[in-house]
Design a protein around this motif. Structure first.
Motif: not given
Length: 169
Positions: A31-45, A98-108
């Motif tokens: 798990l190597a998430p890419r947080f944006d310039e504000a330090g955030l990941l989008a998360c669809v629930t 369940e928690l999934r992350i997308d292909d480039d690991q910038d959305v949960v």
């Protein structure tokens, strides 16, 4: 590959993997998430049972770590500039199935079950996406939103009392 969460007791504090290569990020097991310039990941629930989209939120590093540790959804509130666990004031606990992350690991993507009324929207509706925007109309006709839910699931005043509304103008 999915990261299924079975119980908060089976999770330990996790350190995220460094992002070393495209292959590692897209095909690796770390798990190597890419947080944006504000330090955030989008998360669809979404609702784990029905698949209905309940909300779109954001996670910072701490929110993602706490979600993994506890099995309960944590988010970063951009409006309040603070970490929040979905339940603190409403009792609408989101247990992560369940928690999934997308292909480039910038959305949960979280698949959750919601305690209580099953609602996740602070306005009182089941889903935060309770209005439809008609497409294919000319701009001069105006855009009128169409409600997709017949009514509120709960009364926000009874649930939140005098807590400030997080919606910003």
């Amino acid at each position: 590959m999915t990261a299924s969460i079975s119980s908060p007791d089976t999770l330990e504090t996790r350190t995220f993997a460094p992002r070393c290569s495209i292959e590692q990020v897209e095909e690796g097991q770390g798990l190597a998430p890419r947080f944006d310039e504000a330090g955030l990941l989008a998360c669809v629930t979404t609702d784990a049972r029905t698949g209905e989209v309940l909300m779109l939120g954001y996670m910072n590093r701490e929110a993602l770590e706490k979600t993994l540790q506890t099995g309960r959804a944590h988010y970063w509130s951009r409006a309040r500039q603070m970490l929040w666990c979905k339940r603190a004031s409403s009792g609408l606990v989101q247990e992560v199935e369940e928690l999934r992350i997308d292909d480039d690991q910038d959305v949960v993507w979280l698949r959750v079950t919601v305690a209580g009324s099953g609602a996740s929207c602070h306005v009182g509706y089941r889903s935060c996406f309770y209005r439809r925007v008609p497409v294919g109309r000319q701009p001069e006709q105006g855009i009128g939103l169409v409600f997709t839910q017949s009514g509120k699931t709960f009364d926000p005043e009874q649930v939140y009392g005098d807590a400030p509304n997080p919606t910003q103008l």
